[in-house]
Scaffold this active site. Structure first.
Site, PDB file in Angstrom:
ATOM      1  N   ASN A 152       0.796  -1.231   0.000  1.00 51.09           N
ATOM      2  CA  ASN A 152       0.000   0.000   0.000  1.00 51.09           C
ATOM      3  C   ASN A 152       0.832   1.287   0.000  1.00 51.09           C
ATOM      4  O   ASN A 152       0.403   2.287  -0.549  1.00 51.09           O
ATOM      5  CB  ASN A 152      -1.006  -0.009   1.163  1.00 51.09           C
ATOM      6  N   GLU A 249       4.788  -4.321  11.818  1.00 50.44           N
ATOM      7  CA  GLU A 249       3.797  -3.273  11.538  1.00 50.44           C
ATOM      8  C   GLU A 249       2.644  -3.944  10.820  1.00 50.44           C
ATOM      9  O   GLU A 249       2.713  -4.192   9.614  1.00 50.44           O
ATOM     10  CB  GLU A 249       4.415  -2.183  10.649  1.00 50.44           C
ATOM     11  N   CYS A 283      -3.196   1.153   6.646  1.00 49.24           N
ATOM     12  CA  CYS A 283      -3.304   0.258   7.805  1.00 49.24           C
ATOM     13  C   CYS A 283      -3.967   0.912   9.007  1.00 49.24           C
ATOM     14  O   CYS A 283      -4.713   0.289   9.738  1.00 49.24           O
ATOM     15  CB  CYS A 283      -1.924  -0.234   8.182  1.00 49.24           C
ATOM     16  N   GLU A 457       8.228   2.318  14.336  1.00 42.75           N
ATOM     17  CA  GLU A 457       8.987   2.989  13.289  1.00 42.75           C
ATOM     18  C   GLU A 457       8.922   4.483  13.582  1.00 42.75           C
ATOM     19  O   GLU A 457       8.046   4.958  14.297  1.00 42.75           O
ATOM     20  CB  GLU A 457       8.406   2.663  11.910  1.00 42.75           C
TER      21      GLU A 457
HETATM   22  P1  NAD Z   1       0.946  -9.348   3.361  1.00 47.25           P
HETATM   23  O1  NAD Z   1       1.005  -9.758   4.774  1.00 47.25           O
HETATM   24  O2  NAD Z   1       0.225 -10.190   2.402  1.00 47.25           O
HETATM   25  O3  NAD Z   1       2.445  -9.220   2.769  1.00 47.25           O
HETATM   26  C1  NAD Z   1       3.412  -8.391   3.369  1.00 47.25           C
HETATM   27  C2  NAD Z   1       4.797  -8.828   2.902  1.00 47.25           C
HETATM   28  O4  NAD Z   1       5.129 -10.099   3.474  1.00 47.25           O
HETATM   29  C3  NAD Z   1       4.908  -9.020   1.390  1.00 47.25           C
HETATM   30  O5  NAD Z   1       6.179  -8.565   0.969  1.00 47.25           O
HETATM   31  C4  NAD Z   1       4.793 -10.526   1.226  1.00 47.25           C
HETATM   32  O6  NAD Z   1       5.400 -11.024   0.052  1.00 47.25           O
HETATM   33  C5  NAD Z   1       5.513 -11.006   2.457  1.00 47.25           C
HETATM   34  N1  NAD Z   1       5.130 -12.357   2.887  1.00 47.25           N
HETATM   35  C6  NAD Z   1       3.941 -12.983   2.733  1.00 47.25           C
HETATM   36  N2  NAD Z   1       3.991 -14.213   3.296  1.00 47.25           N
HETATM   37  C7  NAD Z   1       5.229 -14.364   3.814  1.00 47.25           C
HETATM   38  C8  NAD Z   1       5.893 -15.418   4.530  1.00 47.25           C
HETATM   39  N3  NAD Z   1       5.276 -16.558   4.817  1.00 47.25           N
HETATM   40  N4  NAD Z   1       7.161 -15.217   4.915  1.00 47.25           N
HETATM   41  C9  NAD Z   1       7.791 -14.056   4.662  1.00 47.25           C
HETATM   42  N5  NAD Z   1       7.233 -13.027   3.973  1.00 47.25           N
HETATM   43  C10 NAD Z   1       5.954 -13.183   3.563  1.00 47.25           C
HETATM   44  O7  NAD Z   1       0.391  -7.859   3.368  1.00 47.25           O
HETATM   45  P2  NAD Z   1      -0.092  -6.966   2.129  1.00 47.25           P
HETATM   46  O8  NAD Z   1      -1.357  -7.561   1.614  1.00 47.25           O
HETATM   47  O9  NAD Z   1       1.038  -6.728   1.203  1.00 47.25           O
HETATM   48  O10 NAD Z   1      -0.397  -5.559   2.839  1.00 47.25           O
HETATM   49  C11 NAD Z   1      -1.593  -5.253   3.456  1.00 47.25           C
HETATM   50  C12 NAD Z   1      -1.496  -5.454   4.952  1.00 47.25           C
HETATM   51  O11 NAD Z   1      -0.408  -4.691   5.473  1.00 47.25           O
HETATM   52  C13 NAD Z   1      -2.713  -4.954   5.686  1.00 47.25           C
HETATM   53  O12 NAD Z   1      -3.090  -5.877   6.680  1.00 47.25           O
HETATM   54  C14 NAD Z   1      -2.240  -3.656   6.333  1.00 47.25           C
HETATM   55  O13 NAD Z   1      -2.953  -3.290   7.471  1.00 47.25           O
HETATM   56  C15 NAD Z   1      -0.826  -3.962   6.618  1.00 47.25           C
HETATM   57  N6  NAD Z   1      -0.042  -2.732   6.763  1.00 47.25           N
HETATM   58  C16 NAD Z   1       0.403  -2.360   8.000  1.00 47.25           C
HETATM   59  C17 NAD Z   1       1.106  -1.181   8.158  1.00 47.25           C
HETATM   60  C18 NAD Z   1       1.596  -0.728   9.499  1.00 47.25           C
HETATM   61  O14 NAD Z   1       2.474   0.112   9.532  1.00 47.25           O
HETATM   62  N7  NAD Z   1       1.080  -1.236  10.602  1.00 47.25           N
HETATM   63  C19 NAD Z   1       1.361  -0.374   7.044  1.00 47.25           C
HETATM   64  C20 NAD Z   1       0.901  -0.784   5.801  1.00 47.25           C
HETATM   65  C21 NAD Z   1       0.202  -1.972   5.668  1.00 47.25           C
END
Ligand code: NAD
Length: 483
Positions: A152, A249, A283, A457
């Site tokens: 995002n 995060e 998020c 962060e």
């Molecule tokens: P996601 O969890 O699907 O993926 C995040 C990252 O992790 C990607 O790079 C993905 O390839 C990697 N990943 C996935 N499975 C993995 C595994 N088993 N081992 C290691 N790496 C793995 O998240 P998304 O769909 O890309 O993003 C949306 C989510 O991120 C939402 O839940 C949102 O709330 C959260 N988010 C949180 C923050 C924050 O600062 N708290 C900021 C932005 C987004």
């Protein structure tokens, strides 16, 4: 616009390709068409990235902090200089309107580089008087860190992790989301142009299994993930095997509480910002908007009025205020939540459909009369869908706001300053706002509690998550030994 980079990965100061890696098709959300094709990192690419990071980190850590900071500061300047083209690529990759990516995404990344560049030389240890002896502490880097990004805010996330990691003398191997892999490669090039020695910031592409390989490698000292709670659980568990440091995060379902005495226009504006910016793919969004009964009708009327005139369209057009969602999968998920909300009895105030536009668009949508047990009040939708819930008393609002496993963010709108602070003190969330929402300046720590995360962060707090303390005891007299 085609956005094909020179190669898929950036390792040891240069582009790297290995066509043996599975193909990643990169889509432009505004058209639904492929704009670039990359390859996932093979074990050879992952190994090269970690090896070069490990080799480069030792000398980097020996530099004076002010010298490391100078390079990061130059990178911040370059990001600002290239602002328009960086914003255009970010818009192409994410579908977010150019009016956002010009002011929010890369600019926030530049702020992080500038901030940690300035902070690095101020980080010192302490001396501990112990009679004739004394001890002192050194704050040392962790070594090789791994960053895993969500889709995002791809470039901002890369900068928010790279800036404190590099400032404190670490190396970072960053794996962007496979959905939005382009911006991090730009950051790698910019850091080299700014004078960063090769190997200190490497970008490798791939899906979850590439992330998992990085997290489990014995050369890695720390993992910082921005992603969903289910991924966080897996990554945290993998990191625990090697007792690695983590920053998590993760997702949220944050409450925004609007009391009767709130400034109506500001509260409505904040609720819209906290649900519709980046088409709701943020998020910390305040997706459960609790509105006190006395202001409810006025709030909903103004919200419907202002939401109806949001301009959707080509995200490259500077007048566009809302772009498409990032992917077909996200579009299907969000429209599914809208249907579920209707079926569960939420009242549709506006939106609720997909506008007649090419690309993965969803209209800004508001549901009223939402109850705590409805799916849209419990699960992270990650789209432009606002749930408005009614409440009567302060105690009730706090109890219901806290009745979630998430704890990322929270907001309160009221003119009563004692109530504002009392309510914020009672809310279980890592990042809170009073009479504001979703502002995340680099000077202030950002992060979640409960299932929404571990660590912080930004702000001085981030320094602690990219360094460790070494304690040195200095004996000044003869050793007093019983043997
Ligand atoms: P996601 O969890 O699907 O993926 C995040 C990252 O992790 C990607 O790079 C993905 O390839 C990697 N990943 C996935 N499975 C993995 C595994 N088993 N081992 C290691 N790496 C793995 O998240 P998304 O769909 O890309 O993003 C949306 C989510 O991120 C939402 O839940 C949102 O709330 C959260 N988010 C949180 C923050 C924050 O600062 N708290 C900021 C932005 C987004």
């Amino acid at each position: 616009m085609r956005a094909q980079p020179q190669a898929s990965h950036f390792v040891n100061g240069d582009w790297m390709e290995d066509e043996a890696g599975a193909v990643i098709e990169v889509y432009s959300p505004a058209t639904g068409r492929i704009c670039a094709e990359l390859h996932e990192a093979t074990p050879a690419v992952i190994d090269a990235a970690l090896a070069s990071a490990q080799a480069a980190q030792r000398d980097w850590a020996r530099l004076r902090p002010v010298e490391r900071g100078r390079i990061l500061r130059r990178a911040a300047d370059l990001i600002r200089e290239y602002g328009d083209s960086l914003a255009a690529l970010e818009t192409l990759d994410t579908g977010k309107p150019i009016q956002e990516t010009r002011v929010a995404d890369w600019p926030s990344g530049a702020d992080a580089l500038e901030y940690f560049a300035g902070l690095a030389p101020t980080v010192t240890g302490e001396t501990v008087p112990l009679g004739q002896d004394f001890a002192y502490t050194l704050r040392e880097p962790l070594g090789v860190c791994v960053g895993l990004g969500a889709w995002n805010y791809p470039s901002q996330i890369a900068c928010w992790k790279a800036a404190p990691a590099l400032a404190m003398g670490n190396a970072l191997v960053f794996k962007p989301s496979e959905v939005t892999p382009l911006g991090a490669l730009q950051l790698a090039e910019i850091l080299i142009e700014a004078g960063l020695p090769p190997g200190l910031f490497n970008v490798v592409q791939g899906r979850g299994q590439v992330g998992a390989a990085l997290v489990q490698d014995p050369r890695v000292a720390k993992v910082s993930l921005t992603g969903s709670v289910p991924t966080g659980r897996k990554v945290y568990a993998m990191a625990a095997e090697g007792v690695r440091h983590v920053t998590m995060e993760l997702g949220g379902k944050s409450p925004l509480i609007v009391f009767d005495d709130a400034d109506l226009e500001s509260a409505v504006g904040a609720a819209m910002l906290g649900n519709f910016y980046s088409a709701g793919q943020v998020c910390s969004n305040g997706t459960r908007v609790f509105v006190q009964s006395g202001i409810k009708e006025a709030f909903l009327a103004r919200l419907a009025e202002r939401s109806a005139v949001i301009v959707l369209g080509d995200p490259m057009d500077p007048d566009t205020q809302m772009g498409p969602l990032v992917s077909a999968a996200q579009h299907a998920k969000v429209t599914g939540y809208i249907e579920t909300a209707k079926a569960e009895g939420a009242r549709l105030v506006c939106g609720g459909d997909a506008p007649d536009l090419e690309g993965w668009f969803v209209a800004p949508t508001v549901f009223a009369d939402v109850t705590d047990d409805m799916t849209i009040a419990q699960e992270e939708v990650f789209g432009p869908v606002m749930a408005v819930l009614d409440f009567e008393t302060e105690d009730e609002a706090v109890t219901r706001a806290n009745a979630t496993q998430f704890g990322l963010a929270a907001g309160v709108f009221t003119r009563d300053i004692t109530r504002a602070h009392r309510v914020i003190a009672a809310l279980e969330a890592g990042t809170c706002w009073i009479n504001a929402y979703n502002l995340t300046p680099v000077e202030a720590p950002f992060g979640g509690s409960k299932l929404s995360g571990v660590g912080r962060e930004n702000g001085r707090a981030a320094i602690e998550h990219y360094s460790q303390i070494k304690t040195v005891y200095v004996g000044m007299g003869p050793v007093d030994s019983p043997y």
